[in-house]
Enzyme design. Structure first.
Site, mmCIF file in Angstrom:
data_model
loop_
_atom_site.group_PDB
_atom_site.id
_atom_site.type_symbol
_atom_site.label_atom_id
_atom_site.label_comp_id
_atom_site.label_asym_id
_atom_site.label_seq_id
_atom_site.Cartn_x
_atom_site.Cartn_y
_atom_site.Cartn_z
ATOM 1 N N ASP A 30 28.847 -23.779 9.500
ATOM 2 C CA ASP A 30 30.137 -23.969 8.829
ATOM 3 C C ASP A 30 31.218 -23.081 9.447
ATOM 4 O O ASP A 30 30.929 -21.987 9.936
ATOM 5 C CB ASP A 30 29.976 -23.653 7.338
ATOM 6 C CG ASP A 30 31.079 -24.271 6.492
ATOM 7 O OD1 ASP A 30 31.845 -25.100 7.019
ATOM 8 O OD2 ASP A 30 31.175 -23.922 5.302
ATOM 9 N N ASN A 78 30.907 -35.710 4.441
ATOM 10 C CA ASN A 78 31.879 -35.450 5.515
ATOM 11 C C ASN A 78 32.639 -36.702 5.964
ATOM 12 O O ASN A 78 33.630 -36.604 6.687
ATOM 13 C CB ASN A 78 31.213 -34.763 6.715
ATOM 14 C CG ASN A 78 30.843 -33.313 6.471
ATOM 15 O OD1 ASN A 78 29.864 -32.804 7.036
ATOM 16 N ND2 ASN A 78 31.612 -32.614 5.634
HETATM 17 C C1 IPE Z 1 28.515 -28.404 4.929
HETATM 18 O O1 IPE Z 1 29.764 -27.920 5.215
HETATM 19 C C2 IPE Z 1 28.167 -29.521 5.864
HETATM 20 C C3 IPE Z 1 27.930 -29.139 7.265
HETATM 21 C C4 IPE Z 1 27.925 -27.926 7.726
HETATM 22 C C5 IPE Z 1 27.670 -30.235 8.161
HETATM 23 P P1 IPE Z 1 31.084 -28.442 4.476
HETATM 24 O O2 IPE Z 1 32.203 -27.685 5.057
HETATM 25 O O3 IPE Z 1 31.152 -29.921 4.532
HETATM 26 O O4 IPE Z 1 30.793 -28.015 2.970
HETATM 27 P P2 IPE Z 1 31.793 -27.701 1.786
HETATM 28 O O5 IPE Z 1 32.677 -28.900 1.603
HETATM 29 O O6 IPE Z 1 32.569 -26.486 2.147
HETATM 30 O O7 IPE Z 1 30.899 -27.446 0.607
HETATM 31 C C1 IPE Z 2 31.389 -27.334 9.780
HETATM 32 O O1 IPE Z 2 32.647 -26.801 9.959
HETATM 33 C C2 IPE Z 2 31.182 -28.619 10.546
HETATM 34 C C3 IPE Z 2 31.132 -29.812 9.705
HETATM 35 C C4 IPE Z 2 31.132 -29.832 8.396
HETATM 36 C C5 IPE Z 2 31.101 -31.103 10.398
HETATM 37 P P1 IPE Z 2 33.864 -27.271 9.044
HETATM 38 O O2 IPE Z 2 34.551 -28.390 9.717
HETATM 39 O O3 IPE Z 2 33.426 -27.521 7.655
HETATM 40 O O4 IPE Z 2 34.783 -25.976 9.101
HETATM 41 P P2 IPE Z 2 35.654 -25.388 7.925
HETATM 42 O O5 IPE Z 2 34.723 -25.110 6.773
HETATM 43 O O6 IPE Z 2 36.683 -26.415 7.567
HETATM 44 O O7 IPE Z 2 36.248 -24.140 8.489
HETATM 45 MG MG MG Z 3 33.256 -26.334 6.038
#
Ligand code: IPE
Ligand code: IPE
Ligand code: MG
Length: 251
Positions: A30, A78
């Site tokens: 994340d 996502n």
């Molecule tokens: C969890 O991260 C999913 C992945 C790392 C692929 P998200 O960024 O989607 O989760 P939330 O929305 O902060 O809970």
């Molecule tokens: C995790 O990074 C990757 C995916 C969920 C695909 P994020 O895209 O959620 O990054 P933040 O949480 O917005 O910084």
């Molecule tokens: Mg995230």
């Protein structure tokens, strides 16, 4: 210096704890978006850097003897993101697979995709299926959770059991139908970017997993951070609901 020696060196402050390499580590990768934002760059840039780090981290975990690695790359939720971001992530998956095909004999890792492949383009789905098939001769496992959700996985497992005519569901039967059925439950789950939630990841399998959280954003993660997570894991006492062996001997 060997990689394992590097770990021992990092553990200087805690020399009495033997190092314990988890059989299965899972990563919630994340913070890609925030990493890009801090650089005034589009979120896609963060995902691209995140994909590089992902390759480095899985290679490192393999080198130190982790047999099963799971990475959370794209959740069932996502899809709610802007189309351009989703498309960029699909392209990164495709690039990852091209490299994985080229490096198959070098990396010797069995790639398994966790999640339904139904929403993907025919081209992407066929590539995923081919990579799973071509790599299936290897023992070490890399689970790539892509269009993955823990709830979806459990519902899917139940429906498969119903289709098989099962009337008496057991824990073992559910295990056998999970997307992760080739791997033991994760010993250690690492989440980056300072978030303290599970976000629909490995809901069933994480019953007794140890958790490690770091504020570092995924694109900033290095092998030293993996070492820190493993060092922390090595200090934990896993009781699985039983009493500590040291408590048992107290009269
Ligand atoms: C969890 O991260 C999913 C992945 C790392 C692929 P998200 O960024 O989607 O989760 P939330 O929305 O902060 O809970
Ligand atoms: C995790 O990074 C990757 C995916 C969920 C695909 P994020 O895209 O959620 O990054 P933040 O949480 O917005 O910084
Ligand atoms: Mg995230």
């Amino acid at each position: 210096m060997s990689l394992l020696k590097t770990i021992f060196k990092n553990k200087k402050s805690n020399q009495n704890t033997p190092l314990c390499i988890p059989k299965h580590i899972a990563f919630i990768m994340d913070g890609n978006g925030r990493w890009a934002k801090r650089r005034s760059m589009p979120r896609e840039y963060g995902h691209s850097k995140g994909a590089e780090v992902f390759r480095r981290v899985i290679r490192y975990c393999g080198d130190i003897g982790v047999e099963h690695i799971t990475v959370y790359a794209f959740s069932t939720e996502n899809w709610k993101r802007p189309e351009s971001e989703v498309n960029a992530i699909m392209k990164l998956l495709s690039n990852f697979m091209d490299e994985a095909f080229a490096d198959l004999e070098k990396e010797k890792v069995r790639v398994v995709f966790l999640g339904s492949k139904a929403p993907f383009s025919d081209e992407l789905r066929e590539k995923m299926e081919k990579l799973e098939k071509d790599s299936s001769i290897y023992k070490r496992i890399l689970n790539v959770a892509f269009n993955y959700g823990g709830r979806d996985e459990i519902v899917n497992a139940c429906n498969e059991l119903i289709a098989d005519g099962v009337t008496n569901v057991t824990s073992e039967l559910i295990d056998s139908k999970l997307y992760t059925c080739l791997s033991p439950d994760p010993d250690l789950i690492v989440r980056t970017a300072g978030e303290y939630r599970i976000s629909n990841f490995l809901l069933w399998q994480s019953a007794y997993s140890e958790f490690y959280f770091t504020d570092k954003l995924w694109p900033d993660i290095t092998s030293e951070d993996v070492d820190k997570a493993i060092a922390s894991y090595s200090r934990r006492e896993r009781r699985f609901g039983a009493v500590s062996p040291s408590t048992e001997t107290v009269k």
